[in-house]
Design a protein around this motif. Structure first.
Motif, PDB file in Angstrom:
ATOM      1  N   LEU A  70       4.849 -17.546 -27.547  1.00 23.15           N
ATOM      2  CA  LEU A  70       5.867 -16.584 -27.085  1.00 23.15           C
ATOM      3  C   LEU A  70       6.435 -15.782 -28.251  1.00 23.15           C
ATOM      4  O   LEU A  70       6.677 -14.577 -28.137  1.00 23.15           O
ATOM      5  N   ILE A  71       6.649 -16.461 -29.384  1.00 23.75           N
ATOM      6  CA  ILE A  71       7.209 -15.779 -30.560  1.00 23.75           C
ATOM      7  C   ILE A  71       6.225 -14.710 -31.064  1.00 23.75           C
ATOM      8  O   ILE A  71       6.607 -13.570 -31.332  1.00 23.75           O
ATOM      9  N   LEU A  72       4.945 -15.071 -31.144  1.00 25.51           N
ATOM     10  CA  LEU A  72       3.943 -14.094 -31.597  1.00 25.51           C
ATOM     11  C   LEU A  72       3.860 -12.909 -30.634  1.00 25.51           C
ATOM     12  O   LEU A  72       3.761 -11.749 -31.054  1.00 25.51           O
ATOM     13  N   PHE A  73       3.912 -13.218 -29.344  1.00 27.31           N
ATOM     14  CA  PHE A  73       3.873 -12.164 -28.320  1.00 27.31           C
ATOM     15  C   PHE A  73       5.061 -11.211 -28.505  1.00 27.31           C
ATOM     16  O   PHE A  73       4.907  -9.982 -28.481  1.00 27.31           O
ATOM     17  N   ALA A  74       6.247 -11.813 -28.736  1.00 25.14           N
ATOM     18  CA  ALA A  74       7.467 -11.003 -28.894  1.00 25.14           C
ATOM     19  C   ALA A  74       7.409 -10.161 -30.167  1.00 25.14           C
ATOM     20  O   ALA A  74       7.824  -9.001 -30.177  1.00 25.14           O
ATOM     21  N   VAL A  75       6.873 -10.740 -31.245  1.00 27.98           N
ATOM     22  CA  VAL A  75       6.750  -9.983 -32.504  1.00 27.98           C
ATOM     23  C   VAL A  75       5.823  -8.784 -32.282  1.00 27.98           C
ATOM     24  O   VAL A  75       6.098  -7.659 -32.723  1.00 27.98           O
ATOM     25  N   GLY A  76       4.740  -9.022 -31.557  1.00 30.89           N
ATOM     26  CA  GLY A  76       3.817  -7.931 -31.239  1.00 30.89           C
ATOM     27  C   GLY A  76       4.534  -6.823 -30.484  1.00 30.89           C
ATOM     28  O   GLY A  76       4.413  -5.635 -30.818  1.00 30.89           O
ATOM     29  N   ALA A  77       5.323  -7.207 -29.460  1.00 32.58           N
ATOM     30  CA  ALA A  77       6.052  -6.205 -28.666  1.00 32.58           C
ATOM     31  C   ALA A  77       7.057  -5.446 -29.539  1.00 32.58           C
ATOM     32  O   ALA A  77       7.229  -4.226 -29.387  1.00 32.58           O
ATOM     33  N   LEU A  78       7.691  -6.183 -30.461  1.00 32.08           N
ATOM     34  CA  LEU A  78       8.674  -5.537 -31.357  1.00 32.08           C
ATOM     35  C   LEU A  78       7.972  -4.488 -32.229  1.00 32.08           C
ATOM     36  O   LEU A  78       8.492  -3.378 -32.431  1.00 32.08           O
ATOM     37  N   ILE A  79       6.798  -4.837 -32.728  1.00 37.93           N
ATOM     38  CA  ILE A  79       6.033  -3.873 -33.543  1.00 37.93           C
ATOM     39  C   ILE A  79       5.719  -2.630 -32.695  1.00 37.93           C
ATOM     40  O   ILE A  79       5.872  -1.490 -33.153  1.00 37.93           O
ATOM     41  N   GLY A  80       5.340  -2.861 -31.436  1.00 36.06           N
ATOM     42  CA  GLY A  80       5.049  -1.731 -30.542  1.00 36.06           C
ATOM     43  C   GLY A  80       6.252  -0.816 -30.370  1.00 36.06           C
ATOM     44  O   GLY A  80       6.109   0.412 -30.349  1.00 36.06           O
ATOM     45  N   CYS A  81       7.446  -1.420 -30.269  1.00 37.93           N
ATOM     46  CA  CYS A  81       8.671  -0.614 -30.121  1.00 37.93           C
ATOM     47  C   CYS A  81       8.875   0.288 -31.344  1.00 37.93           C
ATOM     48  O   CYS A  81       9.204   1.470 -31.217  1.00 37.93           O
ATOM     49  N   PHE A  82       8.656  -0.281 -32.534  1.00 38.45           N
ATOM     50  CA  PHE A  82       8.869   0.519 -33.747  1.00 38.45           C
ATOM     51  C   PHE A  82       7.751   1.554 -33.936  1.00 38.45           C
ATOM     52  O   PHE A  82       7.996   2.629 -34.481  1.00 38.45           O
ATOM     53  N   VAL A  83       6.551   1.241 -33.477  1.00 39.99           N
ATOM     54  CA  VAL A  83       5.481   2.253 -33.514  1.00 39.99           C
ATOM     55  C   VAL A  83       5.896   3.449 -32.650  1.00 39.99           C
ATOM     56  O   VAL A  83       5.733   4.613 -33.033  1.00 39.99           O
ATOM     57  N   PHE A  84       6.483   3.149 -31.480  1.00 39.04           N
ATOM     58  CA  PHE A  84       6.939   4.233 -30.584  1.00 39.04           C
ATOM     59  C   PHE A  84       8.027   5.069 -31.260  1.00 39.04           C
ATOM     60  O   PHE A  84       7.955   6.310 -31.272  1.00 39.04           O
ATOM     61  N   LEU A  85       9.031   4.390 -31.846  1.00 38.24           N
ATOM     62  CA  LEU A  85      10.109   5.138 -32.506  1.00 38.24           C
ATOM     63  C   LEU A  85       9.550   5.958 -33.681  1.00 38.24           C
ATOM     64  O   LEU A  85       9.953   7.106 -33.901  1.00 38.24           O
ATOM     65  N   GLY A  86       8.616   5.351 -34.426  1.00 45.34           N
ATOM     66  CA  GLY A  86       7.983   6.071 -35.536  1.00 45.34           C
ATOM     67  C   GLY A  86       7.198   7.281 -35.037  1.00 45.34           C
ATOM     68  O   GLY A  86       7.188   8.357 -35.659  1.00 45.34           O
ATOM     69  N   THR A  87       6.571   7.121 -33.880  1.00 44.48           N
ATOM     70  CA  THR A  87       5.803   8.219 -33.291  1.00 44.48           C
ATOM     71  C   THR A  87       6.715   9.403 -32.947  1.00 44.48           C
ATOM     72  O   THR A  87       6.339  10.569 -33.114  1.00 44.48           O
ATOM     73  N   LEU A  88       7.927   9.089 -32.495  1.00 41.62           N
ATOM     74  CA  LEU A  88       8.885  10.167 -32.196  1.00 41.62           C
ATOM     75  C   LEU A  88       9.304  10.892 -33.471  1.00 41.62           C
ATOM     76  O   LEU A  88       9.508  12.110 -33.473  1.00 41.62           O
ATOM     77  N   VAL A  89       9.426  10.133 -34.581  1.00 42.73           N
ATOM     78  CA  VAL A  89       9.760  10.756 -35.866  1.00 42.73           C
ATOM     79  C   VAL A  89       8.635  11.711 -36.286  1.00 42.73           C
ATOM     80  O   VAL A  89       8.876  12.846 -36.700  1.00 42.73           O
ATOM     81  N   VAL A  90       7.382  11.242 -36.113  1.00 36.19           N
ATOM     82  CA  VAL A  90       6.225  12.089 -36.446  1.00 36.19           C
ATOM     83  C   VAL A  90       6.241  13.359 -35.595  1.00 36.19           C
ATOM     84  O   VAL A  90       6.025  14.473 -36.097  1.00 36.19           O
ATOM     85  N   ALA A  91       6.527  13.188 -34.308  1.00 36.51           N
ATOM     86  CA  ALA A  91       6.536  14.350 -33.400  1.00 36.51           C
ATOM     87  C   ALA A  91       7.570  15.374 -33.852  1.00 36.51           C
ATOM     88  O   ALA A  91       7.315  16.584 -33.828  1.00 36.51           O
ATOM     89  N   LYS A  92       8.724  14.877 -34.280  1.00 33.94           N
ATOM     90  CA  LYS A  92       9.785  15.793 -34.726  1.00 33.94           C
ATOM     91  C   LYS A  92       9.367  16.482 -36.027  1.00 33.94           C
ATOM     92  O   LYS A  92       9.529  17.694 -36.171  1.00 33.94           O
ATOM     93  N   GLU A  93       8.809  15.681 -36.951  1.00 34.62           N
ATOM     94  CA  GLU A  93       8.376  16.224 -38.249  1.00 34.62           C
ATOM     95  C   GLU A  93       7.290  17.274 -38.068  1.00 34.62           C
ATOM     96  O   GLU A  93       7.296  18.307 -38.725  1.00 34.62           O
ATOM     97  N   GLU A  94       6.353  16.977 -37.197  1.00 36.14           N
ATOM     98  CA  GLU A  94       5.199  17.865 -37.027  1.00 36.14           C
ATOM     99  C   GLU A  94       5.444  18.910 -35.937  1.00 36.14           C
ATOM    100  O   GLU A  94       4.522  19.637 -35.553  1.00 36.14           O
TER     101      GLU A  94
END
Lengths: 51, 569
Positions: free
Chosen positions: B149-173
């Motif tokens: 469960l912990i590994l699954f949750a860490v994976g989901a957390l990484i996905g959340c930050f990838v999404f937020l990072g993607t929004l930063v890229v969209a704004k930058e580009e």
């Protein structure tokens, strides 16, 4: 789905708040942490021990 | 600023979206994993349903608890969070014509979630971790149950930050300017709630993992329950926000609709960010030791602000559809716009079924059961599974299924196969889900306990005989569960047939006809107003009033029932 507003339009202060993703993250963590988690933990640790 | 070349992108002939190929692969693998886990979770669910049916009782108690644990974790967490990862990448990359911020981290997200789910599955199937999804201490599972469960949750957390990072890229580009589209803002709302949720999960699951290894002597059961529900309930709030974002998306895709008031809809998402997670307290309303002040502040004051947000979304989504339909010429009567909606299109019918199911079944009952006094009637009864199947199955899962019918041509570049089954599927699934949820809530109101393999308590020293109607409701409800499983099976067959055998849509295919923007169509008519009696969306107003009256009536019926349960002399 709405069209995004153009940057040249003057945005309302409330819109500027909503556009700040980090502020949204801060609020989403702080509000439940204070009202639910911390208050809840205080509720548990202030239960008197059985004698 | 990173540079991108056009070869990394294709222009999708179905949607007109500029699609990044790497992001698309990640949307595909997450969505496909989700569908596989839906199948697995559904199979365990059938075992649970056929055991709870008093006349069948398929599984022995040990196996029942194993199935219940597997069903809870796979259906409530694994299927849904994999699908949410697909939705987030779709919103952040495809909808904004953007690339994914860090594809390698996104792959890490995917594999961590797969490995985590597999490890937990092994622990459950070994038979020594039948602690159900809540895994309340002092029930102890094998250490790898928590580790997974912990590994699954860490994976989901990484996905959340990838999404937020993607929004930063969209704004930058500059793939968008100004504010994010409302649907993507819904994705942000889901993501920030998810980050709180996963942090809460870590706060309780890591110590519990150490306790299972013998490194910590004990975990206080009440402390566990308080912190676990910040994770357990909030994880379901991510679903609510995601499926509501999907409602807005589908209203736009199918009807060319725009929100009735974008400011109000964004404000409603803000109310979710501030208050939705506080509803976690409604799981603890019967716990002794926790003060009424904490319980009532969170459930009967703050939660109502989140309920207000749900009512806003429940009004503005069908309202925007009604306004769009009226602008396109269906401006007569109260419900012509609804009658002439494309009920044969599973993208729309699934979305509308989700809206009705979530509002009338999951939503109303969730509000009423959050009242501390009423909660006493139904706490820990079958009412609870009835309620959350109303939200997670009739609401979230139905919405995810509906949007999948759109994603298959856009993401998998295949036409929907077995169209006749696809048309029927949302109705079968929703009707089964409604029968299941309502019947179980009826049985729960009559006191039938949840988490029991045998409601007759046969052979137990303290037997209890429920009224015959309760047994009837359990049987009827579980028949609904089987119908629901049939609907899920139809969905999985259509998805797999479409992905593997559906007609391929070539990249250079002729663009599909676009849904006309309702405002553009309306401008051509030269008219100034739609609707009647000063209402732009009078039909939706009537529907909203029906929902409101149902909520009020149901609220008072429950108080009346409470007064008869605890009569005073």
């Amino acid at each position: 789905m709405s069209e995004p507003t153009t940057s040249s339009e003057k945005r309302h202060v409330m819109q500027l708040v909503l556009d700040d993703n980090m502020l949204m993250l801060f609020l989403a963590i702080t509000v439940p942490t204070v009202f639910y988690t911390l208050w809840g933990i205080m509720e548990v640790i202030t239960i008197p021990m059985a004698k | 600023m990173a540079t991108t070349t056009m070869s990394e992108f294709r222009v999708d002939p179905v949607s007109g979206l500029k699609i990044n190929r790497t992001a698309n692969t990640l949307v595909k693998v997450n969505a496909f994993a989700a569908i596989v886990f839906l199948l697995v979770g559904g199979l365990f669910g059938i075992g649970v349903a056929l055991t709870r049916m008093p006349g069948v009782q398929l599984l022995k108690p040990e196996l029942f608890y194993m199935f219940l644990t597997a069903h809870g974790i796979v259906a409530l967490m694994v299927w849904i969070i994999f699908f949410e990862m697909a939705v987030l990448y779709f919103l952040g990359a495809h909808l904004l014509g953007n690339r994914l911020a860090t594809p390698r981290l996104a792959w890490t997200q995917f594999w961590l979630m797969i490995i985590g789910a597999a490890i937990t599955a092994v622990a459950i199937l070994q038979g020594n971790s039948s602690v159900m999804m809540t895994s309340y201490v002092p029930l102890q599972a094998a250490p790898h149950f928590y580790l997974g469960l912990i590994l699954f949750a860490v994976g989901a957390l990484i996905g959340c930050f990838v999404f937020l990072g993607t929004l930063v890229v969209a704004k930058e580009e500059k793939t968008y300017t100004g504010s994010l589209p409302l649907v993507v803002f819904g994705g942000v709302t889901a993501t920030v709630i998810a980050i709180f949720t996963i942090a809460s999960g870590a706060l309780i699951l890591i110590p519990t993992f150490l306790w299972s290894l013998g490194l910590i002597s004990q975990i206080d059961p009440m402390m566990y329950r308080v912190i676990w529900w910040a994770f357990g309930h909030s994880s379901q709030q991510i679903n609510v926000v995601t499926h509501i974002s999907i409602w807005y998306l589908i209203a736009s895709l199918v009807f060319g609709a725009k929100p009735m008031s974008e400011k109000v809809s964004r404000g409603a998402f803000l109310l979710y960010i501030l208050f939705l997670q506080l509803g976690s307290v409604h799981h603890l309303l019967a716990d002794p030791g926790l003060s009424s002040a904490w319980k009532i502040f969170n459930t009967s004051y703050m939660l109502y602000l989140a309920v207000l947000a749900s009512m806003i979304h429940g009004l503005t989504v069908p309202g925007s559809i009604e306004v769009a339909q009226r602008k396109k010429g269906l401006d007569t009567g109260l419900f012509t716009w609804l009658r002439k909606a494309p009920w044969g299109n599973p993208v729309f019918s699934g979305m509308f079924m989700s809206l009705i199911g979530f509002g009338f079944i999951g939503g109303i009952t969730g509000v009423v059961m959050s009242v501390e006094q009423i909660n006493m009637i139904i706490h820990n009864t079958m009412y609870l599974p009835g309620h959350f199947h109303g939200t997670v199955v009739s609401g979230t899962t139905m919405a995810f299924m509906a949007v999948t019918y759109y994603l298959i041509p856009v993401v998998f570049q295949r036409k929907i196969a077995l169209g006749a089954i696809a048309k029927l599927q949302p109705y079968v699934f929703s009707i089964g889900g409604a029968i299941f949820a309502i019947s179980l809530m009826g049985a729960g109101t009559l006191g039938v306990q949840r988490r029991h393999a045998d409601i007759s308590f046969a052979g137990q020293p303290l037997a209890y005989e429920y009224p015959e109607i309760a047994k009837g409701l359990m049987s009827f409800g579980e028949i609904g569960g089987i119908v629901m499983a049939l609907g899920a099976t139809m969905f999985i067959i259509v998805v797999l047939a479409s992905i593997f055998t559906g007609e391929r849509i070539a990249e250079d295919a002729k663009p599909w006809p676009k849904v006309e923007d309702a405002d553009v169509v309306f401008e051509k008519t030269g008219k100034k107003h739609v609707g009647t009696g000063g209402f732009e969306a009078p039909g939706t107003f009537v529907l909203a009033m029906v929902l409101f009256v149902t909520l009020v009536l149901y609220y008072f019926i429950n108080f009346k029932y409470l007064s008869s349960v605890w009569s005073m002399s």
